[in-house]
Design a protein around this motif. Structure first.
Motif, short mmCIF file in Angstrom:
data_model
loop_
_atom_site.label_atom_id
_atom_site.label_comp_id
_atom_site.label_asym_id
_atom_site.label_seq_id
_atom_site.Cartn_x
_atom_site.Cartn_y
_atom_site.Cartn_z
N PRO B 132 0.72 -0.69 -0.15
CA PRO B 132 -0.24 0.22 0.45
C PRO B 132 1.07 1.13 -0.12
O PRO B 132 2.22 1.16 0.90
N THR B 133 0.53 1.96 -0.42
CA THR B 133 1.36 3.40 -0.77
C THR B 133 0.22 4.60 1.02
O THR B 133 -0.82 5.04 0.57
N LEU B 134 0.48 4.58 1.88
CA LEU B 134 -0.18 5.03 2.97
C LEU B 134 0.59 6.59 3.16
O LEU B 134 0.18 7.17 3.52
N ASN B 135 1.83 7.29 2.70
CA ASN B 135 1.89 8.81 3.35
C ASN B 135 2.58 8.95 1.88
O ASN B 135 2.94 8.24 0.39
N TRP B 136 2.36 10.53 2.03
CA TRP B 136 2.96 11.19 0.26
C TRP B 136 4.34 10.86 0.21
O TRP B 136 4.82 10.51 -1.10
N ALA B 137 5.20 10.65 1.20
CA ALA B 137 6.54 10.47 0.86
C ALA B 137 6.96 9.13 0.03
O ALA B 137 7.51 8.58 -0.71
N ASP B 138 5.70 8.21 0.11
CA ASP B 138 5.43 6.51 -0.95
C ASP B 138 5.76 7.31 -1.86
O ASP B 138 6.26 6.64 -2.87
N GLY B 193 12.37 20.40 4.40
CA GLY B 193 10.33 20.62 5.17
C GLY B 193 11.46 20.51 6.59
O GLY B 193 12.08 20.79 7.43
N THR B 194 9.85 19.98 7.38
CA THR B 194 10.06 20.01 8.94
C THR B 194 10.28 18.59 9.24
O THR B 194 10.06 18.20 7.96
N PRO B 195 10.09 18.71 10.72
CA PRO B 195 10.47 16.99 11.26
C PRO B 195 9.35 16.35 10.65
O PRO B 195 9.27 14.85 10.45
N GLU B 196 8.18 17.10 10.26
CA GLU B 196 7.40 15.44 10.39
C GLU B 196 7.53 14.90 9.05
O GLU B 196 7.20 14.44 8.19
N GLN B 197 7.84 15.86 8.00
CA GLN B 197 7.86 15.38 6.48
C GLN B 197 8.84 14.54 6.62
O GLN B 197 8.99 13.32 5.71
N ARG B 198 10.22 15.15 7.36
CA ARG B 198 11.37 14.00 6.88
C ARG B 198 11.09 12.56 7.64
O ARG B 198 11.52 11.61 7.55
N ASP B 199 10.17 12.20 8.77
CA ASP B 199 9.68 11.14 9.62
C ASP B 199 8.59 10.70 8.85
O ASP B 199 9.33 9.57 8.15
N MET B 200 7.55 11.15 7.37
CA MET B 200 7.52 10.54 6.93
C MET B 200 8.17 9.85 5.29
O MET B 200 7.63 8.70 5.50
N GLN B 202 11.49 8.69 5.91
CA GLN B 202 11.95 7.87 6.62
C GLN B 202 11.12 6.61 6.58
O GLN B 202 11.58 5.91 6.59
N ASP B 203 10.11 6.38 7.08
CA ASP B 203 8.77 5.65 7.81
C ASP B 203 9.15 5.39 5.72
O ASP B 203 8.21 3.64 5.75
N ALA B 204 8.48 6.39 4.72
CA ALA B 204 8.53 4.85 2.96
C ALA B 204 9.80 3.81 2.83
O ALA B 204 9.82 3.53 2.29
N VAL B 205 10.92 5.34 3.39
CA VAL B 205 11.68 4.70 2.60
C VAL B 205 12.04 2.86 3.41
O VAL B 205 12.34 1.86 3.21
N ASN B 206 11.89 2.83 5.02
CA ASN B 206 11.46 1.41 5.52
C ASN B 206 10.25 0.77 5.40
O ASN B 206 10.81 -0.59 5.36
N VAL B 258 18.28 9.95 4.75
CA VAL B 258 17.53 8.52 4.68
C VAL B 258 18.63 7.45 5.42
O VAL B 258 19.94 7.09 4.71
N SER B 259 17.81 6.91 6.33
CA SER B 259 18.99 5.31 6.28
C SER B 259 18.04 4.50 6.02
O SER B 259 16.89 4.59 6.11
N LEU B 260 18.73 3.30 5.69
CA LEU B 260 18.07 2.21 4.57
C LEU B 260 18.45 1.03 5.64
O LEU B 260 19.21 1.08 6.49
N PRO B 261 17.05 0.81 5.93
CA PRO B 261 16.71 -0.11 6.78
C PRO B 261 17.55 -1.99 6.83
O PRO B 261 16.72 -3.04 6.55
N ASP B 262 18.89 -1.28 7.06
CA ASP B 262 19.57 -3.01 7.08
C ASP B 262 20.45 -3.00 7.63
O ASP B 262 21.60 -2.34 6.97
N PRO B 263 20.66 -3.33 9.00
CA PRO B 263 21.93 -3.02 9.85
C PRO B 263 23.14 -3.87 9.01
O PRO B 263 24.23 -3.81 9.51
N ASP B 264 23.31 -5.04 8.41
CA ASP B 264 24.15 -5.69 7.52
C ASP B 264 24.51 -4.66 6.45
O ASP B 264 25.92 -4.98 6.02
N LEU B 265 23.80 -3.33 6.19
CA LEU B 265 24.52 -2.67 5.08
C LEU B 265 26.03 -2.19 5.11
O LEU B 265 26.29 -1.77 5.72
N LYS B 266 27.05 -2.62 4.08
CA LYS B 266 27.93 -2.28 4.60
C LYS B 266 29.23 -1.89 3.30
O LYS B 266 29.05 -3.23 2.60
#
Lengths: 256, 331, 95
Positions: B132-138, B193-200, B202-206, B258-266
């Motif tokens: 699903p596409t859940l926020n505009w950042a999607d 933009g705002t912290p809220e926008q940045r959170d969106m 990151q959420d979409a990237v995750n 943004v961070s990519l959600p993979d702790p093994d990424l190096k």
């Protein structure tokens, strides 16, 4: 951008009517994207929507400049209250089905064409330029929608009935196109644009032959009246705005 | 956008030339070996034809199903500029579907037959569109990651051995170059933009990172593509493309912030590539097999559009028939 | 089964005066007029053409293998369809 408001009386309001027509119908048509009866028509509807959104951007930007209070296209598009939108009611009605959608596009484009034609001679040079560009688009919309009206009207029994029902439903709303009002009088006196009630003959001349070819019955005029261009909308408008404005309302001041 | 490299059996397709002929076969093999193109009317082995129909139509289906998740945001786009961009982009996807169906049709199958396979649930499309596409950042992340992955997959297809497919892909890749950039541009604006926008963002990237990685399909060791490779339909392996994508994306994520959600990424200096964590293939196969969050809704939306449009398509045909009769009578 | 599919049309576009019409793809349409319109809507979204031909695919005889301003100008201002519309940071600008 703090020019003084030197616009003639009614000038801003008149440009808002033009811009809001394009904005609100563009918004409605964009709902079709991905859901049209065939892929080819999906492309065509999206092109019409894109043209209208493009017109809205130019016209609302222009209205904002005339107003001189620093409002840009997005502030005007997304941050007005319902009563401040000046589009024709016809534009905000739900799409319903493909029949109603193309009949509306047809009735509306047939109005836009003579309107933009006159506006190319506007004393407002910016408006004249927008009209010249938009006229080409409106002519194509008229042609494409007209072809569809003919195919649906003179197609199967089912499509004929649906096209006639769409026409019967929409026709009363076209009276609003031509409702006389002081703004039109002032604007037309200033050479900015035509009074819309003077476009009725041109509109009918474009509309009626196509409806006849489509074997559709031209409905009679009734006392029904709608008032969207004066800021009194249908019940559908609030829902359209709730959807369209949601991001700007939820995140005030954010840049996108 | 793109199709997964999946081999899923299809039904019988009708087609022109089923004759097996050793001389023709030798000519075909020589053409392929020399890197030449096969055109619609050329003789081709039946298996080549079927494989192409399956792959091209899966690709086409992916484009038109792919219109839905992004289409979900057109009416809510936060500015008129973004609305126009998104509408143009989703419209492009419809166009890409159209080009691809037309390419498949040169192989002796009709668009309606291919549609029928999609709408009945027989045919597959890219699983990425069942999220699903859940926020505009999607919308931005789909452009950046999903289209980014798609482009990486598609560029080699521009050189695919089947002429009509290759030409469709050239056109698609050309048009698609704006898709990834508009996505990244959208995300840049939000990150400024705002912290809220940045959170969106990151959420979409995750949510989209792993599904994007899965778009390249199963690992090479688990997927059978010897024929498609030999035939010049598939030119670069799933894992090679995936690695290329990861390598290109890490830097872009840094620039974006943004961070990519993979702790093994190096970075692995020895390999000269980024290492990344294990892919959850159970999730992948679950979604492929119809258990993703949106599988049912996506298909239902396609079926509804098709059924709602039936009277329109019939009307146009009937009008054409009537007109032909009238013209004949008048003559 | 009754055939309900719209016929296929091949589309040829002249990208600018002085050049030949070139085959660029196909569309399905119920008749010639709509074929021409949808060909315009599908194949000239980025000002790719100044003139279009459509030919019913079934009317093409093949060898053995061995406009108008309202049609085209509207794509003029859709500059956001082109990758150069987006200014990205230098490090990622090859996207």
């Amino acid at each position: 951008m703090t020019q003084r408001n030197t616009a003639a009386p009614g000038h801003i309001e008149y440009v808002l009517r033009l811009g809001d027509n394009a904005l609100i119908l563009g918004q409605r048509l964009s709902e079709w994207c991905g859901h049209a009866p065939v892929l080819e028509e999906d492309m065509a509807l999206a092109n019409t929507a894109l043209d209208l959104i493009g017109q809205a951007r130019l016209l609302l930007t222009h209205a904002g400049r005339l107003e001189g209070r620093g409002r840009d296209e997005d502030q005007l598009a997304f941050l007005r209250g319902e009563r401040d939108y000046r589009n024709l009611t016809l534009a905000e009605l739900p799409n319903e089905d493909f029949g109603r959608t193309v009949v509306r596009n047809f009735l509306f484009a047939a109005f836009q064409v003579p309107l933009y034609q006159r506006l190319t001679a506007s004393s407002d040079a910016e408006l004249a330029a927008v009209a010249a560009k938009s006229l080409k688009e409106a002519r194509y919309h008229l042609s494409h929608a007209g072809e569809w009206v003919i195919r649906l009207g003179d197609g199967t029994d089912v499509s004929h009935d649906k096209a006639q029902a769409a026409l019967d439903y929409l026709w009363p709303y076209t009276a609003e196109f031509f409702a006389a009002n002081p703004i039109d009088d002032a604007v037309s006196a200033a050479g900015i644009g035509p009074a819309w009630h003077n476009l009725e003959a041109d509109w009918e001349a474009a509309v009626v032959p196509v409806l006849v070819e489509a074997t559709l019955t031209v409905p009679a005029r009734t006392p029904f009246a709608s008032y969207g261009k004066f800021g009194r909308h249908s019940e559908h408008m609030g829902h359209l705005l709730a959807t369209m404005q949601t991001m700007q309302r939820t995140y005030p001041g954010a840049q996108w | 956008m793109y199709t997964q490299s999946l081999s899923i059996p299809d039904g019988e397709a009708r087609g022109p030339k089923k004759v097996e002929n050793p001389a023709y076969q030798a000519e075909f093999d020589a053409k392929i070996a020399a890197g030449g193109f096969i055109e619609a009317k050329d003789w081709m082995p039946e298996a080549y034809r079927k494989t192409l129909i399956r792959q091209i139509s899966q690709h086409a289906h992916s484009e038109i199903v792919g219109m839905l998740p992004e289409g979900n945001w057109i009416t809510r786009a936060p500015s008129l500029k973004r609305k126009a961009i998104l509408l143009a982009k989703v419209q492009d996807e419809g166009g890409h579907g159209l080009y691809l169906y037309a390419a498949a049709e040169t192989l002796g199958v009709s668009r309606d037959e291919l549609y029928e396979a999609l709408l009945s649930g027989k045919a597959k499309y890219s699983s990425i569109f069942n999220y699903p596409t859940l926020n505009w950042a999607d919308i931005g992340v789909i452009g950046w990651l999903v289209d980014g992955a798609a482009i990486m997959n598609q560029i080699p297809l521009c050189k695919c051995s089947y002429g009509p497919y290759s030409r469709a892909m050239v056109r698609i890749c050309k048009e698609e170059s704006f898709h990834q950039r508009q996505g990244y541009d959208l995300l840049l604006a939000m990150m400024r933009g705002t912290p809220e926008q940045r959170d969106m963002v990151q959420d979409a990237v995750n949510r989209w990172w792993w599904p994007s990685i899965m778009m390249f399909g199963p690992h090479d060791k688990d997927s059978v593509h010897t024929e498609t490779t030999r035939w010049g339909i598939k030119r670069i392996s799933n894992d090679d493309l995936r690695q290329k994508f990861v390598d290109a994306t890490v830097k872009q994520a840094e620039v974006l912030g943004v961070s990519l959600p993979d702790p093994d990424l190096k970075w692995n200096a020895e390999r000269g590539h980024y290492d990344f964590g294990a892919i959850d293939w159970d999730e992948f196969w679950n979604v492929v097999q119809g258990h993703g969050q949106c599988n049912v809704d996506r298909l239902a939306a396609r079926v509804k559009a098709w059924e709602d449009g039936a009277w329109v398509r019939e009307a146009a045909l009937e009008h054409a028939r009537k007109r032909a009769v009238r013209e004949k009578d008048a003559a | 089964m009754e055939r309900k599919e719209w016929p296929l049309w091949e589309v040829f576009v002249r990208s600018r005066n002085g050049l030949d019409h070139k085959h660029c793809g196909s569309v399905h349409a119920p008749d010639a007029k709509l074929a021409l319109q949808v060909a315009r809507d599908v194949y000239t979204r980025r000002q790719e053409g100044v003139s279009i031909w459509v030919v019913k695919a079934s009317d093409i005889v093949a060898s053995d293998p061995d406009a108008k301003p309202e049609l085209f100008d509207p794509a003029e201002d859709k500059i956001y369809r082109h990758p150069t519309f987006y200014t990205l940071p230098e490090e990622v600008d090859h996207m």
